[in-house]
Motif scaffolding. Structure first.
Motif, PDB file in Angstrom:
ATOM      1  N   VAL A 109       0.836  -1.202   0.000  1.00 13.11           N
ATOM      2  CA  VAL A 109       0.000   0.000   0.000  1.00 13.11           C
ATOM      3  C   VAL A 109       0.871   1.253   0.000  1.00 13.11           C
ATOM      4  N   HIS A 110       1.856   1.278   0.871  1.00 13.32           N
ATOM      5  CA  HIS A 110       2.723   2.456   0.962  1.00 13.32           C
ATOM      6  C   HIS A 110       3.504   2.686  -0.332  1.00 13.32           C
ATOM      7  N   LEU A 111       3.967   1.598  -0.942  1.00 13.15           N
ATOM      8  CA  LEU A 111       4.689   1.758  -2.208  1.00 13.15           C
ATOM      9  C   LEU A 111       3.758   2.313  -3.279  1.00 13.15           C
ATOM     10  N   ALA A 112       2.538   1.804  -3.344  1.00 19.52           N
ATOM     11  CA  ALA A 112       1.585   2.296  -4.340  1.00 19.52           C
ATOM     12  C   ALA A 112       1.271   3.772  -4.107  1.00 19.52           C
TER      13      ALA A 112
ATOM     14  N   TRP B 111       2.127  -3.221 -12.826  1.00 21.72           N
ATOM     15  CA  TRP B 111       2.408  -3.393 -11.397  1.00 21.72           C
ATOM     16  C   TRP B 111       2.223  -4.864 -11.034  1.00 21.72           C
ATOM     17  N   VAL B 112       3.234  -5.442 -10.381  1.00 20.93           N
ATOM     18  CA  VAL B 112       3.164  -6.825  -9.915  1.00 20.93           C
ATOM     19  C   VAL B 112       3.468  -6.860  -8.421  1.00 20.93           C
ATOM     20  N   SER B 113       2.520  -7.361  -7.635  1.00 23.12           N
ATOM     21  CA  SER B 113       2.752  -7.612  -6.213  1.00 23.12           C
ATOM     22  C   SER B 113       2.885  -9.108  -6.003  1.00 23.12           C
ATOM     23  N   LEU B 114       3.976  -9.538  -5.403  1.00 23.42           N
ATOM     24  CA  LEU B 114       4.119 -10.970  -5.119  1.00 23.42           C
ATOM     25  C   LEU B 114       3.144 -11.352  -4.010  1.00 23.42           C
ATOM     26  N   SER B 115       2.260 -12.270  -4.324  1.00 27.79           N
ATOM     27  CA  SER B 115       1.258 -12.735  -3.374  1.00 27.79           C
ATOM     28  C   SER B 115       1.467 -14.233  -3.165  1.00 27.79           C
ATOM     29  N   ALA B 116       0.396 -14.992  -3.000  1.00 24.53           N
ATOM     30  CA  ALA B 116       0.531 -16.435  -2.785  1.00 24.53           C
ATOM     31  C   ALA B 116      -0.770 -17.130  -3.102  1.00 24.53           C
ATOM     32  N   MET B 117      -0.674 -18.334  -3.653  1.00 27.18           N
ATOM     33  CA  MET B 117      -1.858 -19.121  -3.956  1.00 27.18           C
ATOM     34  C   MET B 117      -2.659 -19.401  -2.685  1.00 27.18           C
ATOM     35  N   VAL B 118      -1.980 -19.529  -1.541  1.00 28.33           N
ATOM     36  CA  VAL B 118      -2.705 -19.825  -0.302  1.00 28.33           C
ATOM     37  C   VAL B 118      -3.565 -18.651   0.155  1.00 28.33           C
ATOM     38  N   GLY B 119      -3.436 -17.501  -0.509  1.00 30.48           N
ATOM     39  CA  GLY B 119      -4.317 -16.382  -0.221  1.00 30.48           C
ATOM     40  C   GLY B 119      -5.637 -16.481  -0.963  1.00 30.48           C
ATOM     41  N   SER B 120      -5.768 -17.471  -1.851  1.00 29.19           N
ATOM     42  CA  SER B 120      -7.014 -17.679  -2.587  1.00 29.19           C
ATOM     43  C   SER B 120      -8.034 -18.345  -1.675  1.00 29.19           C
TER      44      SER B 120
END
Length: 231
Positions: free
Chosen positions: A105-108, A123-132
């Protein structure tokens, strides 16, 4: 391309920087460590005051073609992903939200003044499949899953706002795949053969997907190969 990489000192972040430089791209970096330099900003993106600091830094390089945010946490010290509700603590949940969400958020917020109709970005934020939420069939890992789900919603919101502000922007969250790093080290023993990737493999895949992003992918959670993961 001119690319801003945040979390550039981490395993995946540093490999992405190396890949971009190898490709001949112009790379600007942000991390909590290292020596400040002409193209490197030392900033703690978890802190609100970093917004103005980073805004002043990145403004010198406008416009950007792409931003990749690699900041994140899975475990630290005695804190490990929870196996049950009884292990969930508010302190650890808040730490996950701070590092896995607020840094992005702060970077954006720092980059936003550079996003214009004449200068859309990827814009690419590294997230994770386990967040689905839809993909979750195992449970556990409360703090990490909740923070990544929150990050995915932030990315969805951001994609809509920046899409209106600067048509041509493509904002995505991406699952990098399980990568050899300090983050994954405690869990590598249980990973199926062929499913643990080197940092170089992951960087090549992420950079390739980033460079090929299309408007149809805006607001999506992507796998490392660019395919869509359900929210």
């Amino acid at each position: 391309m001119k690319v801003l990489v945040a979390g550039a000192a981490g395993g995946i972040g540093s490999a992405i920087v190396e890949k971009l430089l190898k490709d001949g791209d112009h790379v600007i970096t942000i991390s909590r460590s290292g020596e400040p330099g002409s193209t490197h900003c030392v900033a703690d993106l978890s802190r609100p005051e970093s917004v103005e600091q980073v805004k002043a830094f990145v403004g010198k390089f406008a416009p950007f073609d792409a931003v990749i945010c690699c900041t994140g946490i899975l475990h630290g010290g005695w804190n490990m992903p929870e196996k049950s509700l009884s292990q969930l603590s508010m302190d650890w949940l808040q730490q996950n939200m701070l590092v896995n969400v607020q840094t992005h958020v702060h970077l954006a917020q720092a980059v936003e003044p550079l996003v214009k109709r004449s200068a859309p970005i990827k814009w690419v934020s590294l997230s994770a499949m386990v967040g689905s939420i839809e993909d979750n069939a195992l449970g556990g890992w409360y703090s990490y899953r909740m923070s990544k789900a929150a990050l995915n919603m932030f990315i969805r919101n951001l994609s809509i706002e920046w899409g209106r502000k600067a048509p041509g922007c493509v904002v995505v969250a991406q699952h990098p795949g399980t990568t050899e790093s300090a983050l994954s080290e405690p869990f590598q023993a249980g990973i199926a053969e062929g499913k643990l990737y080197t940092q170089e493999q992951t960087a090549e895949r992420l950079v390739s997907v980033m460079k090929g992003l299309s408007p149809e992918q805006n607001g999506r959670l992507l796998h490392w190969d660019g395919s869509v993961i359900p929210f």
